[in-house]
Design a protein around this motif. Sequence first.
Motif, short mmCIF file in Angstrom:
data_model
loop_
_atom_site.label_atom_id
_atom_site.label_comp_id
_atom_site.label_asym_id
_atom_site.label_seq_id
_atom_site.Cartn_x
_atom_site.Cartn_y
_atom_site.Cartn_z
N LEU A 129 0.82 -1.22 0.00
CA LEU A 129 0.00 0.00 0.00
C LEU A 129 0.85 1.27 0.00
CD1 LEU A 129 -2.81 -1.03 2.52
CD2 LEU A 129 -3.01 -0.83 0.02
N LEU A 130 1.94 1.27 0.76
CA LEU A 130 2.76 2.47 0.88
C LEU A 130 3.65 2.70 -0.34
CD1 LEU A 130 3.74 2.18 4.64
CD2 LEU A 130 2.21 3.88 3.61
N THR A 131 4.05 1.63 -1.00
CA THR A 131 4.98 1.78 -2.13
C THR A 131 4.30 1.60 -3.48
OG1 THR A 131 5.61 -0.55 -2.17
CG2 THR A 131 6.91 0.93 -0.73
N SER A 132 3.06 1.15 -3.48
CA SER A 132 2.34 0.83 -4.73
C SER A 132 3.13 -0.17 -5.57
CB SER A 132 2.06 2.10 -5.54
OG SER A 132 1.26 2.98 -4.81
N THR A 133 3.77 -1.10 -4.90
CA THR A 133 4.59 -2.12 -5.57
C THR A 133 4.06 -3.50 -5.19
OG1 THR A 133 6.48 -0.64 -5.34
CG2 THR A 133 6.96 -2.91 -5.96
N PRO A 134 3.17 -4.07 -6.00
CA PRO A 134 2.59 -5.36 -5.64
C PRO A 134 3.60 -6.52 -5.67
CG PRO A 134 1.86 -4.66 -7.82
CD PRO A 134 2.64 -3.52 -7.23
N TYR A 135 4.74 -6.32 -6.32
CA TYR A 135 5.73 -7.39 -6.44
C TYR A 135 6.37 -7.75 -5.09
CZ TYR A 135 5.11 -5.98 -11.25
OH TYR A 135 4.54 -5.66 -12.45
N ILE A 136 6.18 -6.89 -4.12
CA ILE A 136 6.73 -7.16 -2.78
C ILE A 136 6.17 -8.46 -2.22
CG2 ILE A 136 6.79 -6.29 -0.40
CD1 ILE A 136 6.85 -3.46 -1.59
N ILE A 137 5.01 -8.85 -2.70
CA ILE A 137 4.38 -10.08 -2.20
C ILE A 137 5.26 -11.30 -2.45
CG2 ILE A 137 3.00 -10.74 -4.21
CD1 ILE A 137 0.70 -11.08 -1.95
N ALA A 138 6.16 -11.22 -3.40
CA ALA A 138 7.08 -12.33 -3.68
C ALA A 138 7.98 -12.62 -2.48
CB ALA A 138 7.92 -12.01 -4.91
N TYR A 139 8.14 -11.67 -1.59
CA TYR A 139 8.97 -11.81 -0.41
C TYR A 139 8.25 -12.56 0.71
CZ TYR A 139 12.44 -10.13 3.02
OH TYR A 139 13.42 -10.04 3.97
N LEU A 140 6.93 -12.72 0.57
CA LEU A 140 6.12 -13.32 1.63
C LEU A 140 6.51 -14.76 1.98
CD1 LEU A 140 3.85 -12.61 3.58
CD2 LEU A 140 2.21 -13.38 1.87
N PRO A 141 6.80 -15.64 1.03
CA PRO A 141 7.18 -17.01 1.43
C PRO A 141 8.40 -17.06 2.36
CG PRO A 141 6.66 -16.96 -0.90
CD PRO A 141 6.67 -15.52 -0.42
N ILE A 142 9.37 -16.20 2.11
CA ILE A 142 10.56 -16.15 2.98
C ILE A 142 10.15 -15.71 4.38
CG2 ILE A 142 12.76 -14.95 3.38
CD1 ILE A 142 12.94 -14.76 0.26
N LEU A 143 9.27 -14.70 4.44
CA LEU A 143 8.81 -14.22 5.74
C LEU A 143 7.93 -15.25 6.45
CD1 LEU A 143 8.06 -10.46 5.00
CD2 LEU A 143 10.05 -11.44 6.15
N MET A 144 7.21 -16.07 5.70
CA MET A 144 6.39 -17.12 6.33
C MET A 144 7.28 -18.16 7.00
SD MET A 144 3.17 -16.48 6.05
CE MET A 144 3.56 -14.76 6.25
N ILE A 145 8.33 -18.55 6.33
CA ILE A 145 9.27 -19.52 6.91
C ILE A 145 9.90 -18.95 8.17
CG2 ILE A 145 11.45 -20.75 6.54
CD1 ILE A 145 10.57 -20.92 3.52
N SER A 146 10.34 -17.70 8.09
CA SER A 146 10.94 -17.08 9.28
C SER A 146 9.89 -16.92 10.38
CB SER A 146 11.58 -15.73 8.94
OG SER A 146 10.60 -14.73 8.75
N GLY A 147 8.64 -16.64 10.01
CA GLY A 147 7.56 -16.52 10.99
C GLY A 147 7.31 -17.81 11.74
N ILE A 148 7.39 -18.91 11.05
CA ILE A 148 7.21 -20.21 11.71
C ILE A 148 8.32 -20.45 12.72
CG2 ILE A 148 7.24 -22.72 11.34
CD1 ILE A 148 5.85 -22.11 8.59
N ILE A 149 9.55 -20.20 12.30
CA ILE A 149 10.70 -20.45 13.18
C ILE A 149 10.69 -19.50 14.38
CG2 ILE A 149 13.23 -20.37 13.33
CD1 ILE A 149 13.16 -21.22 10.28
N THR A 150 10.52 -18.20 14.12
CA THR A 150 10.54 -17.24 15.22
C THR A 150 9.29 -17.38 16.09
OG1 THR A 150 9.55 -15.48 13.86
CG2 THR A 150 11.97 -15.59 13.96
N GLY A 151 8.17 -17.76 15.48
CA GLY A 151 6.94 -17.98 16.24
C GLY A 151 7.08 -19.12 17.23
#
Length: 170
Positions: A129-151
């Motif tokens: 929303l802040l950058t108007s760059t929808p391609y940032i969503i490609a970074y989500l799988p990496i953050l999901m993996i880190s979220g599982i580990i840190t969670g």
Amino acid sequence: MSSRNLSTQKLTILALFTTLSLAIFLLESMLPPLVPVPGIKLGLANIITLIVLLNYSPKDAFLVSVARILLASFFAGTFISFLYSLFGTILSLGAMIASNRLLGKKYIFITSIFGAMFHNTGQIIAAILLTSTPYIIAYLPILMISGIITGIFTGLCAHFSNKYLSRHCH
């Protein structure tokens, strides 16, 4: 004990949790990154959010989290960091409240995993929303993996901290 004293006591405890959460957040922000990937951190302040969620109401957990975000943004952040944190926290708390209601206290580490994953999702939404760059969503799988580990890590810390507090503070 009168209801007025109880509410004063509860307010004091929640203020202490807010302070502790802020201190943990600020200390973690001074540590070097765990991995050389932007945006990945343990989220240690979430331990306090989980403890409040376990022992008080979802509203109390929300108030402690939002107070921490406001104070952290004031002391060490920017308005942009406030927006990222707020988006992440709102989604995270929603997921943690739902998970905690479904699974209960016994599975707080799973609640923490959902919280971390939804926090990352909220931050990705904010970034898009802040950058108007929808391609940032490609970074989500990496953050999901880190979220599982840190969670898992923060959930286990919350579980053992809560056990200790239950034995020594009541």
